[in-house]
Design a protein around this motif. Structure first.
Motif, PDB file in Angstrom:
ATOM      1  N   PRO A 385       0.826  -1.219   0.000  1.00 14.77           N
ATOM      2  CA  PRO A 385       0.000   0.000   0.000  1.00 14.77           C
ATOM      3  C   PRO A 385       0.856   1.263   0.000  1.00 14.77           C
ATOM      4  O   PRO A 385       0.387   2.328  -0.368  1.00 14.77           O
ATOM      5  CB  PRO A 385      -0.810  -0.097   1.298  1.00 14.77           C
ATOM      6  N   TRP A 386       2.121   1.166   0.451  1.00 20.53           N
ATOM      7  CA  TRP A 386       2.986   2.345   0.503  1.00 20.53           C
ATOM      8  C   TRP A 386       3.555   2.660  -0.875  1.00 20.53           C
ATOM      9  O   TRP A 386       3.900   1.755  -1.629  1.00 20.53           O
ATOM     10  CB  TRP A 386       4.178   2.093   1.432  1.00 20.53           C
ATOM     11  N   PRO A 387       3.739   3.934  -1.180  1.00 25.81           N
ATOM     12  CA  PRO A 387       4.524   4.289  -2.366  1.00 25.81           C
ATOM     13  C   PRO A 387       5.996   3.976  -2.115  1.00 25.81           C
ATOM     14  O   PRO A 387       6.373   3.569  -1.011  1.00 25.81           O
ATOM     15  CB  PRO A 387       4.299   5.800  -2.493  1.00 25.81           C
ATOM     16  N   CYS A 388       6.845   4.153  -3.132  1.00 21.30           N
ATOM     17  CA  CYS A 388       8.292   3.892  -2.996  1.00 21.30           C
ATOM     18  C   CYS A 388       8.877   4.904  -2.011  1.00 21.30           C
ATOM     19  O   CYS A 388       9.063   6.080  -2.353  1.00 21.30           O
ATOM     20  CB  CYS A 388       8.994   4.057  -4.342  1.00 21.30           C
ATOM     21  N   THR A 389       9.128   4.442  -0.819  1.00 17.84           N
ATOM     22  CA  THR A 389       9.604   5.308   0.259  1.00 17.84           C
ATOM     23  C   THR A 389      10.527   4.499   1.160  1.00 17.84           C
ATOM     24  O   THR A 389      10.623   3.276   1.034  1.00 17.84           O
ATOM     25  CB  THR A 389       8.428   5.796   1.137  1.00 17.84           C
ATOM     26  N   ILE A 390      11.126   5.184   2.097  1.00 21.64           N
ATOM     27  CA  ILE A 390      11.942   4.524   3.120  1.00 21.64           C
ATOM     28  C   ILE A 390      11.090   3.475   3.836  1.00 21.64           C
ATOM     29  O   ILE A 390      11.541   2.354   4.091  1.00 21.64           O
ATOM     30  CB  ILE A 390      12.453   5.594   4.114  1.00 21.64           C
ATOM     31  N   GLU A 391       9.844   3.837   4.153  1.00 19.63           N
ATOM     32  CA  GLU A 391       8.962   2.909   4.870  1.00 19.63           C
ATOM     33  C   GLU A 391       8.719   1.644   4.045  1.00 19.63           C
ATOM     34  O   GLU A 391       8.762   0.527   4.574  1.00 19.63           O
ATOM     35  CB  GLU A 391       7.633   3.607   5.186  1.00 19.63           C
ATOM     36  N   ALA A 392       8.470   1.818   2.764  1.00 20.45           N
ATOM     37  CA  ALA A 392       8.213   0.652   1.905  1.00 20.45           C
ATOM     38  C   ALA A 392       9.460  -0.214   1.813  1.00 20.45           C
ATOM     39  O   ALA A 392       9.388  -1.453   1.876  1.00 20.45           O
ATOM     40  CB  ALA A 392       7.787   1.117   0.510  1.00 20.45           C
ATOM     41  N   ALA A 393      10.633   0.409   1.657  1.00 20.99           N
ATOM     42  CA  ALA A 393      11.874  -0.353   1.515  1.00 20.99           C
ATOM     43  C   ALA A 393      12.156  -1.156   2.783  1.00 20.99           C
ATOM     44  O   ALA A 393      12.433  -2.363   2.734  1.00 20.99           O
ATOM     45  CB  ALA A 393      13.032   0.602   1.210  1.00 20.99           C
ATOM     46  N   ILE A 394      12.071  -0.509   3.923  1.00 28.77           N
ATOM     47  CA  ILE A 394      12.417  -1.179   5.185  1.00 28.77           C
ATOM     48  C   ILE A 394      11.374  -2.254   5.517  1.00 28.77           C
ATOM     49  O   ILE A 394      11.720  -3.360   5.954  1.00 28.77           O
ATOM     50  CB  ILE A 394      12.581  -0.129   6.303  1.00 28.77           C
ATOM     51  N   SER A 395      10.108  -1.968   5.276  1.00 33.33           N
ATOM     52  CA  SER A 395       9.060  -2.979   5.529  1.00 33.33           C
ATOM     53  C   SER A 395       9.282  -4.207   4.658  1.00 33.33           C
ATOM     54  O   SER A 395       9.127  -5.338   5.121  1.00 33.33           O
ATOM     55  CB  SER A 395       7.671  -2.419   5.214  1.00 33.33           C
ATOM     56  N   SER A 396       9.646  -3.989   3.399  1.00 26.19           N
ATOM     57  CA  SER A 396       9.811  -5.147   2.518  1.00 26.19           C
ATOM     58  C   SER A 396      11.034  -5.954   2.925  1.00 26.19           C
ATOM     59  O   SER A 396      11.043  -7.183   2.826  1.00 26.19           O
ATOM     60  CB  SER A 396       9.904  -4.724   1.049  1.00 26.19           C
ATOM     61  N   GLY A 397      12.085  -5.287   3.414  1.00 26.55           N
ATOM     62  CA  GLY A 397      13.258  -6.013   3.898  1.00 26.55           C
ATOM     63  C   GLY A 397      12.916  -6.854   5.122  1.00 26.55           C
ATOM     64  O   GLY A 397      13.329  -8.014   5.235  1.00 26.55           O
ATOM     65  N   LEU A 398      12.139  -6.276   6.020  1.00 26.26           N
ATOM     66  CA  LEU A 398      11.730  -7.028   7.218  1.00 26.26           C
ATOM     67  C   LEU A 398      10.868  -8.226   6.824  1.00 26.26           C
ATOM     68  O   LEU A 398      11.043  -9.338   7.342  1.00 26.26           O
ATOM     69  CB  LEU A 398      10.969  -6.100   8.176  1.00 26.26           C
ATOM     70  N   ASP A 399       9.944  -8.013   5.894  1.00 28.92           N
ATOM     71  CA  ASP A 399       9.094  -9.125   5.424  1.00 28.92           C
ATOM     72  C   ASP A 399       9.947 -10.246   4.835  1.00 28.92           C
ATOM     73  O   ASP A 399       9.676 -11.424   5.045  1.00 28.92           O
ATOM     74  CB  ASP A 399       8.106  -8.633   4.350  1.00 28.92           C
ATOM     75  N   ALA A 400      10.975  -9.863   4.079  1.00 33.05           N
ATOM     76  CA  ALA A 400      11.835 -10.876   3.453  1.00 33.05           C
ATOM     77  C   ALA A 400      12.571 -11.691   4.524  1.00 33.05           C
ATOM     78  O   ALA A 400      12.690 -12.913   4.421  1.00 33.05           O
ATOM     79  CB  ALA A 400      12.831 -10.198   2.511  1.00 33.05           C
TER      80      ALA A 400
END
Ligand SMILES: Cc1cc2nc3c(=O)[nH]c(=O)nc-3n(C[C@H](O)[C@H](O)[C@H](O)COP(=O)(O)OP(=O)(O)OC[C@H]3O[C@@H](n4cnc5c(N)ncnc54)[C@H](O)[C@@H]3O)c2cc1C
Length: 414
Positions: A385-400
């Protein structure tokens, strides 16, 4: 994210993370702190990717590739910064957003109690009533009173996409996160010592202290038969190993042919001017929004004044000195300076700063899964749901990292 099948092995031998941008740093940090052996590979000679600081020889100052800001609503980013110690190098400021109209000279401030828009258009910005998937922000809000003073600058800043093409649905989602969370969600967090001091160096130090191996100048070119193929030679994967490709889409495409659809991007331009002395914005504001010009946000840091231009396609093909002249002309108007006396400047054009957040591109974003067993994607550009942002990048890394470790409840730290 859509839940990929969890691996059979609960504890992989090594987590190989390729790409040391914020997504890769987040995946590596979460895994290392959970006691997993981590190897992090990065093509460049430094970490941080699209969010980094460096010493600029021309200005003789440490500058960021571009001024960044996170909001209190970016909870995963703040949790990452807290866990690595980087939060100490960030500064929360009051949720007040001062603006200056370059055409009229008018100034105003936006805050949770002072929103220059009527109740009807605020509801529309929040996505009510129902918003069509194809609707753009301009279609939804372009004729409203607050468009120029509020919705357009927010849309450009958050989605890095012109309101005429930006997705109204994604904009509404971000508005709900920011506006409905009250003052804490809207409060900006700044980087007074630069991006790397807060988001990169503390993560690298954390990784080193947990025994993670970090290898720079290692560019991945392919994956085959249990081997990661780097330009300078392969790395053999153990049977229990897992891989996170924390790379931008244009780097994943040649590694996973046919897997990544075309994903158009948009530019952000920053110009960093070194003035003769520390600079203060009107009223001592920590930043200033601009409307009716090319420049969008001014950020002072010591004697460096930086101006950010989002959705900067109209500027990107102009020579750097022409861009600097236009932007300094606008700054000169705001600060009462001589427009002809352009200070030493560094112009940085990030041509692929973010995806184009438009209704055609967003549904094409893939999820984190890949056709290769044990290999997952991370990065700000994945479905979210997030646009390309610091939040999106860090959330996706945590999910991985959660997927790799088979621990869906993993967090960055205690
Ligand atoms: C100028 C600018 C301003 C921005 N402003 C904001 C803001 O105010 N707020 C906000 O939240 N977000 C902002 N963003 C967006 C934010 O910076 C990004 O969303 C985030 O940094 C993306 O991180 P990432 O790890 O997903 O990708 P990247 O940072 O692109 O990291 C990918 C890494 O992989 C490496 N790599 C690439 N190919 C290979 C390969 N083959 N092998 C090994 N390594 C490879 C790259 O060198 C890079 O280090 C801004 C971005 C820019 C450019």
């Amino acid at each position: 994210m859509s839940a990929p099948a969890l691996p059979q092995t609960p504890q992989p031998q090594t987590l190989h993370v390729v790409g040391a941008g914020l997504a890769g740093l987040a995946a590596a940090t979460a895994a290392a702190r959970a006691g997993v052996r981590v190897r992090l590979y990065e093509a460049a000679g430094h970490a941080g990717g699209r969010c980094r600081s460096f010493r600029d020889d021309k200005l003789d100052r440490v500058i960021d590739n571009g001024s960044h800001l996170v909001l209190g609503a970016n909870r995963t980013a703040l949790a990452y910064a807290r866990a690595t110690g980087g939060l100490e190098a960030m500064r929360p400021v009051a949720p007040r957003f001062p603006f200056h109209d370059l055409a009229s000279g008018e100034r105003w401030e936006v805050s949770p109690t002072r929103i220059p828009a009527g109740p009807g258009e605020i509801l529309r910005a929040l996505g009510l009533p129902w918003t069509r998937r194809e609707a753009s922000v301009a279609e939804r809000l372009g004729s409203r009173r607050g468009f120029v003073r509020l919705w357009k600058p927010l849309c450009e800043a958050i989605l890095n996409t012109a309101p005429e093409e930006a997705s109204a649905r994604m904009f509404a989602w971000t508005m709900r996160r920011a506006l409905l969370g009250g003052a804490p969600a809207l409060s900006p967090w700044l980087f007074p010592h630069g991006l790397s001091a807060a988001l990169v160096a503390p993560a690298l130090a954390t990784l080193a202290s947990y025994g993670a191996e970090i290898q720079f100048r290692r560019r991945l070119t392919g994956i085959e038969c249990g081997r990661l193929l780097f330009e300078d030679g392969p790395e053999v994967l153990g049977e229990a190993d897992r891989v996170v490709l924390a790379l931008p889409p244009w780097a994943v495409a040649p590694i996973l042919p046919g897997w990544i659809p075309p994903l158009p991007t948009r530019t952000i331009v920053n110009a960093h001017f070194r003035l003769e002395a520390a600079v203060a914005l009107p009223g001592g504001a920590p930043f200033l929004g601009l409307v009716n010009g090319f420049g969008h946000w001014l950020f002072p840091r010591g004697d460096v004044l930086s101006v950010t231009v989002s959705a900067a396609e109209p500027l990107v093909d102009r020579p750097a000195d022409a861009v600097a002249a236009v932007l300094w002309g606008e700054i000169a108007r705001v600060l009462g300076r001589d427009p002809a006396a352009i200070p030493p400047v560094r112009v940085i054009k990030e041509r692929r700063a973010t995806l184009a957040h438009d209704p055609a591109t967003l549904p094409r974003r893939p999820g984190p899964e890949t056709p290769l067993a044990g290999v997952m994607l991370a990065g700000d550009w994945l479905r979210s749901p997030w646009p390309c942002t610091i939040e999106a990048a860090i959330s996706s890394g945590l999910d991985a990292a959660r997927w790799a470790l088979g621990r869906p409840a993993l967090v960055f730290g205690p």
